[in-house]
Motif scaffolding. Structure first.
Motif, PDB file in Angstrom:
ATOM      1  N   TRP A   1     -57.509 -28.636   4.987  1.00 14.91           N
ATOM      2  CA  TRP A   1     -58.321 -27.495   5.394  1.00 14.91           C
ATOM      3  C   TRP A   1     -59.204 -27.841   6.578  1.00 14.91           C
ATOM      4  CZ3 TRP A   1     -59.578 -30.769   1.498  1.00 14.91           C
ATOM      5  CH2 TRP A   1     -60.875 -31.304   1.493  1.00 14.91           C
TER       6      TRP A   1
ATOM      7  N   ARG B   1     -44.833 -24.229   1.653  1.00 18.50           N
ATOM      8  CA  ARG B   1     -46.162 -24.158   2.252  1.00 18.50           C
ATOM      9  C   ARG B   1     -46.809 -22.813   1.978  1.00 18.50           C
ATOM     10  NH1 ARG B   1     -47.489 -24.085   8.710  1.00 18.50           N
ATOM     11  NH2 ARG B   1     -46.567 -22.016   8.473  1.00 18.50           N
TER      12      ARG B   1
ATOM     13  N   THR C   1     -54.548 -24.220  15.447  1.00 21.45           N
ATOM     14  CA  THR C   1     -54.837 -22.837  15.083  1.00 21.45           C
ATOM     15  C   THR C   1     -56.319 -22.540  15.252  1.00 21.45           C
ATOM     16  OG1 THR C   1     -52.997 -22.787  13.510  1.00 21.45           O
ATOM     17  CG2 THR C   1     -54.728 -21.143  13.215  1.00 21.45           C
TER      18      THR C   1
ATOM     19  N   GLU D   1     -54.137 -25.105   4.127  1.00 18.71           N
ATOM     20  CA  GLU D   1     -52.683 -25.167   4.021  1.00 18.71           C
ATOM     21  C   GLU D   1     -52.329 -26.021   2.814  1.00 18.71           C
ATOM     22  OE1 GLU D   1     -50.393 -25.787   7.691  1.00 18.71           O
ATOM     23  OE2 GLU D   1     -49.412 -27.449   6.646  1.00 18.71           O
TER      24      GLU D   1
ATOM     25  N   CYS E   1     -50.323 -20.845   3.255  1.00 17.41           N
ATOM     26  CA  CYS E   1     -51.480 -20.857   4.145  1.00 17.41           C
ATOM     27  C   CYS E   1     -52.444 -19.760   3.720  1.00 17.41           C
ATOM     28  CB  CYS E   1     -51.056 -20.619   5.593  1.00 17.41           C
ATOM     29  SG  CYS E   1     -49.953 -21.880   6.258  1.00 17.41           S
TER      30      CYS E   1
ATOM     31  N   LEU F   1     -53.306 -26.988  11.841  1.00 22.13           N
ATOM     32  CA  LEU F   1     -54.588 -26.389  11.505  1.00 22.13           C
ATOM     33  C   LEU F   1     -55.583 -26.496  12.658  1.00 22.13           C
ATOM     34  CD1 LEU F   1     -55.155 -27.527   7.794  1.00 22.13           C
ATOM     35  CD2 LEU F   1     -54.760 -25.196   8.609  1.00 22.13           C
TER      36      LEU F   1
ATOM     37  N   LEU G   1     -59.726 -22.369   7.147  1.00 21.83           N
ATOM     38  CA  LEU G   1     -58.270 -22.334   7.228  1.00 21.83           C
ATOM     39  C   LEU G   1     -57.742 -23.416   6.293  1.00 21.83           C
ATOM     40  CD1 LEU G   1     -57.841 -22.381  11.136  1.00 21.83           C
ATOM     41  CD2 LEU G   1     -58.356 -20.416   9.664  1.00 21.83           C
TER      42      LEU G   1
ATOM     43  N   TYR H   1     -53.150 -14.577   4.120  1.00 19.09           N
ATOM     44  CA  TYR H   1     -52.361 -15.667   3.555  1.00 19.09           C
ATOM     45  C   TYR H   1     -50.896 -15.461   3.888  1.00 19.09           C
ATOM     46  CZ  TYR H   1     -51.023 -12.442  -0.234  1.00 19.09           C
ATOM     47  OH  TYR H   1     -50.540 -11.377  -0.957  1.00 19.09           O
TER      48      TYR H   1
ATOM     49  N   ARG I   1     -50.389 -19.314  13.464  1.00 20.84           N
ATOM     50  CA  ARG I   1     -49.689 -19.778  12.259  1.00 20.84           C
ATOM     51  C   ARG I   1     -48.192 -19.542  12.377  1.00 20.84           C
ATOM     52  NH1 ARG I   1     -51.368 -16.090   7.905  1.00 20.84           N
ATOM     53  NH2 ARG I   1     -49.431 -14.977   8.370  1.00 20.84           N
TER      54      ARG I   1
END
Length: 425
Positions: A288, A215, A254, A278, A217, A251, A276, A209, A245
């Motif tokens: 996600w 934000r 990534t 955010e 993540c 997302l 994943l 994380y 990230r």
């Protein structure tokens, strides 16, 4: 004047915390217990002893230095007063009997990450509360400084790391623990709490994380296989996730970066499931991507209101010619106090000796019960893992991961103890 509050019962005590911090700069990890004991004694507290939580968060383990003969045993977290101080993240007291004084237990916190407890003896409860609670205030401040010293010193040696271990660590587990971030974080906006089991043999499961301005993540992964190869694959996946990230990728970008990385190294011979996510900590909007992983749960007011299953793609690392298709991005707006739960199939598919699955219903029941008890996410996670280990009689057949994210903006959740009472003027 109140109760002689104008007379300091321990002259020079206000300098103790500063002295501890200054002395710690030249202290090796194994010298921390003696350093803490010396400064606790300067406050008039006797029999000071440090306890660190073990990796499984089931007991508090005495942390002593060379030459310290401290006849203290491990303390079960769920069955002792010291454990209650750890669980509740607050000061607890215990009468020792026979006029030996009052045992005071103080939680050791790195932010909201629970490291263990500090135990000291004071003459009696009156000594703790006299002068407007001055001694308790000083002990709280000492415990806060001690936690900082433990965190800073553990990077420079193995003493503190080894003190928390109660079993031999596998090589795969060593890789994973070196990779993990602190498993608890809390701020005014967001809380993250996670656990991985089996603590000493975890291999393919991992979490990560990052909490930044506006934000947060989070990610959870489950790499195919077991043992060292699985740990290496998980490490590669987490590195690819962090790299993308930190480069500011979306997302989906990534996810594609993780795909490409796993494919380039393993050529489609293996894969990783994962989620994943955010969270916009200003608005509460959660986005996600799910790659073959169990669907996250959304808890609100102590009950599951939704399974986040809008979009489910194939695992990371599946070759394009096998038809990955386009992954979608799910989105939901959270309400203050909502919790999002990420978990691996090692929890729901854990079997008891008679073959009974732990199951999603049992997980949901535990989550709702602990939220109903207004427990902080870190304690919620710990209790779920305790029940999981009991279900499998202490021996997991697969890695099991649980990660809870709570959006807190404007919502009260117990994370830290209330401040000590002010000194009476």
């Amino acid at each position: 004047m109140g109760d002689g509050a104008d007379v300091d019962p321990v002259p020079g005590a206000e300098e103790v915390v500063g002295s501890l911090l200054e002395a710690s700069h030249l202290a090796a990890p194994h010298e921390v217990p003696a350093l803490v004991a010396d400064h606790a004694l300067r406050l008039g507290a006797q029999d000071p002893v440090l306890y660190l939580v073990d990796l499984e968060q089931s007991v508090l383990v005495p942390f002593t230095g060379p030459g310290q003969d401290v006849p203290h045993d491990d303390l079960p977290i769920d069955e002792t007063v010291a454990g209650r101080a750890f669980r509740r993240v607050d000061v607890e007291t215990q009468e020792t009997g026979a006029g030996h004084g009052l045992r005071v237990w103080l939680p050791l916190l790195d932010g909201t990450d629970r490291l263990g407890v500090l135990g000291v003896l004071v003459p009696d409860r009156a000594a703790l509360t006299a002068h407007g609670g001055l001694l308790e205030l000083r002990l709280r401040r000492l415990a806060a400084a001690v936690a900082g010293v433990v965190v800073s010193r553990r990077r420079y040696g193995d003493t503190i790391v080894v003190a928390r271990r109660r079993a031999t660590m596998s090589l795969a587990g060593e890789i994973q623990w070196a990779l993990l971030p602190p498993l608890t974080f809390g701020s005014r906006d967001v809380v993250v709490a996670a656990a991985l089991e089996p603590a000493y043999e975890v291999a393919g499961d991992s979490v990560d994380y990052a909490v930044d301005e506006g934000r947060t993540c989070v990610a959870a992964f489950d790499a195919m296989g077991h043992g060292l190869a699985s740990a290496q694959l998980a490490g590669l996946t987490v590195a690819a996730y962090r790299n993308a990230r930190r480069d500011g990728r979306t997302l989906l970008e990534t996810a594609r970066e993780i795909d490409d990385t796993v494919l380039s190294v393993h050529g489609g011979r293996t894969f990783v499931t994962g989620v994943l996510a955010e969270l916009d900590t200003d608005t509460g909007v959660l986005r996600w991507v799910c790659a073959g992983h169990p669907r996250p749960l959304l808890l609100r007011d102590g009950r599951v209101v939704r399974h986040l299953d809008d979009t489910v793609g194939v695992p990371f690392g599946v070759a394009d010619d096998e038809g990955t298709g386009e992954r979608g991005v799910g989105a939901v707006r959270l309400e203050p106090g909502d919790r999002v739960v990420l978990y691996s199939d090692g929890i729901t598919e854990a079997r008891s000796p008679n073959g009974t699955f732990f199951g999603l219903d049992r997980l949901v029941a535990l989550l709702t019960r602990t939220e109903g008890d207004r427990l902080p996410p870190s304690e919620t996670v710990r209790r779920v893992v305790r029940d999981l280990l009991v279900h499998q009689q202490g021996r997991l057949q697969d890695d099991a991961t649980l990660l809870v994210v709570e959006w807190r903006r404007g919502h009260h959740t117990t994370l830290l103890p209330d401040p000590a009472p002010p000194r009476t003027p």
